[in-house]
Design a protein around this motif. Structure first.
Motif, short mmCIF file in Angstrom:
data_model
loop_
_atom_site.label_atom_id
_atom_site.label_comp_id
_atom_site.label_asym_id
_atom_site.label_seq_id
_atom_site.Cartn_x
_atom_site.Cartn_y
_atom_site.Cartn_z
N VAL A 75 5.00 -6.72 1.71
CA VAL A 75 4.62 -6.05 0.47
C VAL A 75 4.00 -7.04 -0.51
CG1 VAL A 75 5.54 -4.90 -1.58
CG2 VAL A 75 6.25 -4.15 0.69
N THR A 76 4.58 -8.24 -0.59
CA THR A 76 4.04 -9.25 -1.50
C THR A 76 2.63 -9.67 -1.08
OG1 THR A 76 6.28 -10.08 -1.90
CG2 THR A 76 4.45 -11.51 -2.51
N LEU A 78 0.46 -7.98 0.55
CA LEU A 78 -0.49 -6.89 0.35
C LEU A 78 -0.70 -6.57 -1.13
CD1 LEU A 78 0.15 -4.14 3.07
CD2 LEU A 78 -1.95 -5.42 2.67
N SER A 79 0.38 -6.50 -1.87
CA SER A 79 0.31 -6.01 -3.25
C SER A 79 -0.40 -6.98 -4.19
CB SER A 79 1.72 -5.73 -3.78
OG SER A 79 2.37 -4.76 -3.02
N THR A 137 5.85 -0.89 4.79
CA THR A 137 5.16 -1.89 3.98
C THR A 137 3.94 -1.28 3.30
OG1 THR A 137 5.87 -3.66 5.46
CG2 THR A 137 4.00 -4.13 4.03
N SER A 141 3.80 -0.86 -0.75
CA SER A 141 2.70 -1.60 -1.38
C SER A 141 1.85 -0.71 -2.27
CB SER A 141 1.82 -2.26 -0.31
OG SER A 141 2.54 -3.20 0.44
N SER A 145 1.57 -2.38 -5.88
CA SER A 145 0.23 -2.86 -6.26
C SER A 145 -0.13 -2.44 -7.68
CB SER A 145 -0.81 -2.33 -5.28
OG SER A 145 -0.60 -2.82 -3.98
N ALA A 197 7.00 -8.09 -6.95
CA ALA A 197 6.72 -7.38 -5.70
C ALA A 197 7.80 -7.67 -4.66
CB ALA A 197 5.35 -7.78 -5.17
N ALA A 201 10.56 -4.83 -3.46
CA ALA A 201 10.57 -4.44 -2.05
C ALA A 201 11.97 -4.57 -1.46
CB ALA A 201 9.57 -5.29 -1.27
#
Length: 284
Positions: A75-76, A78-79, A137, A141, A145, A197, A201
């Motif tokens: 997630v980190t 991507l976001s 994820t 995200s 985001s 993030a 998550a």
């Protein structure tokens, strides 16, 4: 010197506020060291590290922890770039389309997480993406985001656009302006966005509930254990997570202060060089 009632009122409020924040953490952490079958600090039977040992031997919990860490890292990764790019695009958008774009980008925050979880499952299964940590994820995200976008957008309000123009006039490319002028200014907001993030998550529940498939995260594991009775193993895990969070916060503060001192030193040197130039003195 007598202190006013407002002073004592403020001190009392701060004490209550800190207690409200820390007391649940202390109780949850203390239960990990109490030799009882169910998490509690009263009555205190005996001090023990038994639950930490049990946690380390609980394969199902360890798998859930690993899945949660994979989710948080994904997630980190991507976001942060998605949110940063969205903030830059929104900051450069003018007119009525800006309000529409802002509403669209912040919609995931206002949408109930359960709805996002169901939507994630329906949409990504429609394009043959199987349920699991990867789908989870993607779903988490889409929410995080938007948070990163708001943080970076707030930081962009203090960015001097004249620096972009000056860099372009000196022959810099758009990529160089982005990486060498804008991103260094956005670094604090990006770092905070990455931290938020990751932490958000870790505690995600509604989206993983629908999109996880057969995979299990820590929040799902805890929810499943509530039906049969939670043991202090969860509290032992909470103690470790609290210690990691505190260590991360202290490390971030140390780095932040070091960067602040460095920026003050550079500003001081630049000011001294400017004064020397005005006096016609050589600059070494």
């Amino acid at each position: 010197m007598k202190r006013s009632y407002s002073h004592y009122l403020m001190v009392g409020y701060v004490a209550l506020f800190i207690g409200f924040l820390l007391l649940p953490l202390l109780i949850a952490g203390g239960a990990a060291f109490n030799d009882t079958r169910f998490p509690s600090v009263w009555p205190w039977k005996a001090s023990t590290l038994h639950w930490f040992t049990q946690m380390a031997e609980n394969h199902q919990l360890l798998v859930a922890v690993w899945n949660t860490l994979m989710l948080a890292v994904g997630v980190t990764l991507l976001s942060v770039p998605i949110g940063t790019a969205a903030a830059i695009v929104l900051n450069n958008t003018k007119g009525k389309s800006r309000a529409l774009l802002y509403a669209v980008m912040t919609a995931p925050i206002l949408t109930p997480a359960a709805v996002v979880g169901i939507s994630t499952l329906i949409f990504w299964r429609g394009v043959n993406v199987p349920a699991g940590i990867f789908m989870t994820t993607l779903g988490v995200s889409s929410i995080i985001s938007a948070f990163v976008m708001l943080l970076v957008l707030a930081r962009l309000q203090s960015f001097d656009r004249a620096l972009e123009d000056a860099a372009l006039d000196l022959g810099a490319t758009n990529w160089q302006v982005l990486t060498m002028v804008m991103l260094p200014h956005l670094r604090p907001a990006i770092a905070v966005g990455a931290m938020i993030a990751f932490l958000q998550a870790l505690e995600a529940f509604n989206v993983p509930l629908f999109a996880r498939g057969n995979a299990e995260t820590v929040t799902i594991y805890i929810a499943s254990q509530v039906r049969i009775g939670v043991t202090p193993q969860i509290n032992a895990l909470a103690v470790i997570m609290i210690l990691i969070a505190v260590a991360g916060g202290v490390t971030y503060e140390i780095v932040r202060r070091r960067e602040h001192r460095r920026s003050l030193k550079l500003e001081s040197l630049a000011h001294a060089a400017e004064q020397a130039e005005e006096r016609g003195e050589p600059i070494y």
